[in-house]
Design an enzyme around this catalytic site. Structure first.
Site, PDB file in Angstrom:
ATOM      1  N   HIS A 160       0.839  -1.206   0.000  1.00 23.91           N
ATOM      2  CA  HIS A 160       0.000   0.000   0.000  1.00 23.91           C
ATOM      3  C   HIS A 160       0.874   1.257   0.000  1.00 23.91           C
ATOM      4  CE1 HIS A 160      -2.670  -2.999   2.212  1.00 23.91           C
ATOM      5  NE2 HIS A 160      -3.417  -2.657   1.192  1.00 23.91           N
ATOM      6  N   LYS A 178      -0.772  -6.705  -7.929  1.00 23.07           N
ATOM      7  CA  LYS A 178      -0.964  -7.894  -7.105  1.00 23.07           C
ATOM      8  C   LYS A 178      -2.334  -8.520  -7.366  1.00 23.07           C
ATOM      9  CE  LYS A 178      -0.714 -10.521  -3.282  1.00 23.07           C
ATOM     10  NZ  LYS A 178      -2.089 -10.819  -3.030  1.00 23.07           N
TER      11      LYS A 178
HETATM   12  P1  AMP Z   1      -6.402  -4.166  -0.317  1.00 20.85           P
HETATM   13  O1  AMP Z   1      -6.275  -3.268   0.866  1.00 20.85           O
HETATM   14  O2  AMP Z   1      -5.864  -5.528  -0.107  1.00 20.85           O
HETATM   15  O3  AMP Z   1      -7.775  -4.139  -0.916  1.00 20.85           O
HETATM   16  O4  AMP Z   1      -5.440  -3.559  -1.418  1.00 20.85           O
HETATM   17  C1  AMP Z   1      -5.513  -2.205  -1.775  1.00 20.85           C
HETATM   18  C2  AMP Z   1      -4.642  -1.975  -2.973  1.00 20.85           C
HETATM   19  O5  AMP Z   1      -3.299  -2.325  -2.657  1.00 20.85           O
HETATM   20  C3  AMP Z   1      -5.035  -2.810  -4.190  1.00 20.85           C
HETATM   21  O6  AMP Z   1      -4.927  -1.999  -5.361  1.00 20.85           O
HETATM   22  C4  AMP Z   1      -4.010  -3.911  -4.180  1.00 20.85           C
HETATM   23  O7  AMP Z   1      -3.758  -4.445  -5.469  1.00 20.85           O
HETATM   24  C5  AMP Z   1      -2.789  -3.173  -3.667  1.00 20.85           C
HETATM   25  N1  AMP Z   1      -1.811  -4.111  -3.113  1.00 20.85           N
HETATM   26  C6  AMP Z   1      -1.986  -5.021  -2.139  1.00 20.85           C
HETATM   27  N2  AMP Z   1      -0.851  -5.735  -1.924  1.00 20.85           N
HETATM   28  C7  AMP Z   1       0.056  -5.259  -2.816  1.00 20.85           C
HETATM   29  C8  AMP Z   1       1.420  -5.588  -3.118  1.00 20.85           C
HETATM   30  N3  AMP Z   1       2.079  -6.544  -2.477  1.00 20.85           N
HETATM   31  N4  AMP Z   1       2.031  -4.894  -4.106  1.00 20.85           N
HETATM   32  C9  AMP Z   1       1.379  -3.927  -4.797  1.00 20.85           C
HETATM   33  N5  AMP Z   1       0.096  -3.563  -4.550  1.00 20.85           N
HETATM   34  C10 AMP Z   1      -0.556  -4.225  -3.579  1.00 20.85           C
END
Ligand code: AMP
Length: 272
Positions: A31, A142
């Site tokens: 994030h 991801k």
């Molecule tokens: P989430 O909070 O899991 O819904 O993720 C929020 C955003 O962070 C989404 O756009 C995910 O794709 C991105 N994200 C989560 N983990 C990663 C990672 N390891 N590398 C890059 N982006 C990530």
């Protein structure tokens, strides 16, 4: 950094065009990278934290989702967020909101494994877009199918928003960073590394057949990994890639000791 639980508390006139980073909290280095990327576009970086019930197919998963509000504020501020917005349910869904249309790609892979997930995800992303009216929105590779579907929605609805993609952030040993990783024991974590090994092995191959064989053979060597799918797709439309496909990407999903993990990697073999 200003922390608000309602956008009406924000003096919009103070901000130029906004870069929105939508998250569900439990912020980690992945994030943070999204926030830093947003910061290269503008100072007006708004991070949203909203755990969207619509995209959880099962209530216990929603319940188990990690919540770390204090650490999140610190992380968001350190990474360069200008505003941290934690909307309440009623702000996002003030009335019954029509669910977003999803195309055929939403029923493949993650969509097949998690019924209704992408419809819930697109519905909340559209609501966040409506409420924030950002110029940019930043998403991680991801969740590659999610990124694809968001891009497709923006095209279909002709929204004036630029979707910016950030490559997957990994631990030093290759494991993709995820808020679910904290549910892995040290031993589970070692098992989970097979995903990275499979992707890395496949990416060294020249043909689709040898890439697929590398995925299959590597994953089969780790009995603790319960594979859901391991495929190589065409990034344009999520059909299965052939040797002629320009942009190929391997997608893997599976279970390690009750924790579902996903990862992906561009396959540049033939295009090199
Ligand atoms: P989430 O909070 O899991 O819904 O993720 C929020 C955003 O962070 C989404 O756009 C995910 O794709 C991105 N994200 C989560 N983990 C990663 C990672 N390891 N590398 C890059 N982006 C990530």
């Amino acid at each position: 950094m200003q922390v608000v639980d309602n956008l009406s508390a924000l003096d919009r006139a103070k901000f130029g065009p906004i870069a929105l980073v939508p998250t569900m909290g439990a912020l980690h280095e992945g994030h943070a990278r999204l926030i830093r990327q947003a910061r290269t576009l503008t100072d007006a970086v708004l991070v949203s934290i909203f755990i969207n019930p619509l995209q959880f197919e099962n209530p216990s998963d929603l319940e188990k989702y990690p919540r770390t509000p204090e650490a999140d504020s610190e992380k968001a501020e350190q990474a360069g967020a200008e505003v941290l917005w934690r909307p309440r349910y009623e702000e996002v869904y003030p009335r019954t909101i029509a669910l977003q249309e999803v195309g055929a790609v939403a029923s493949l892979y993650e969509g097949a494994a998690r019924k209704g997930h992408f419809q819930g995800m697109l519905t909340v992303v559209k609501r966040l877009f409506d409420l924030v009216d950002p110029k940019w929105a930043i998403f991680g590779e991801k969740d590659f199918q999610q990124l694809f579907l968001v891009r497709r929605m923006v095209q279909d609805l002709e929204l004036d928003i630029e979707i910016v993609a950030v490559p997957t952030v990994r631990e030093s040993d290759g494991l993709a960073i995820s808020s679910r990783n904290i549910r892995l024991s040290p031993n589970d974590r070692q098992v989970a590394l097979v995903i990275w090994r499979a992707l890395a092995n496949a990416s060294r191959m020249e043909s689709i057949e040898s890439m697929q064989n590398a995925l299959d053979a590597t994953l089969a060597r780790e009995s603790g990994f319960k594979r859901d799918y391991a495929v190589i797709i065409d990034e344009e439309d999520f059909s299965l890639a052939t040797d002629d496909t320009k942009a190929k990407r391997a997608l893997i999903a599976g279970w390690v000791n009750g924790v579902r993990l996903i990862d992906n990697m561009p396959m540049i073999g033939l295009a090199r």
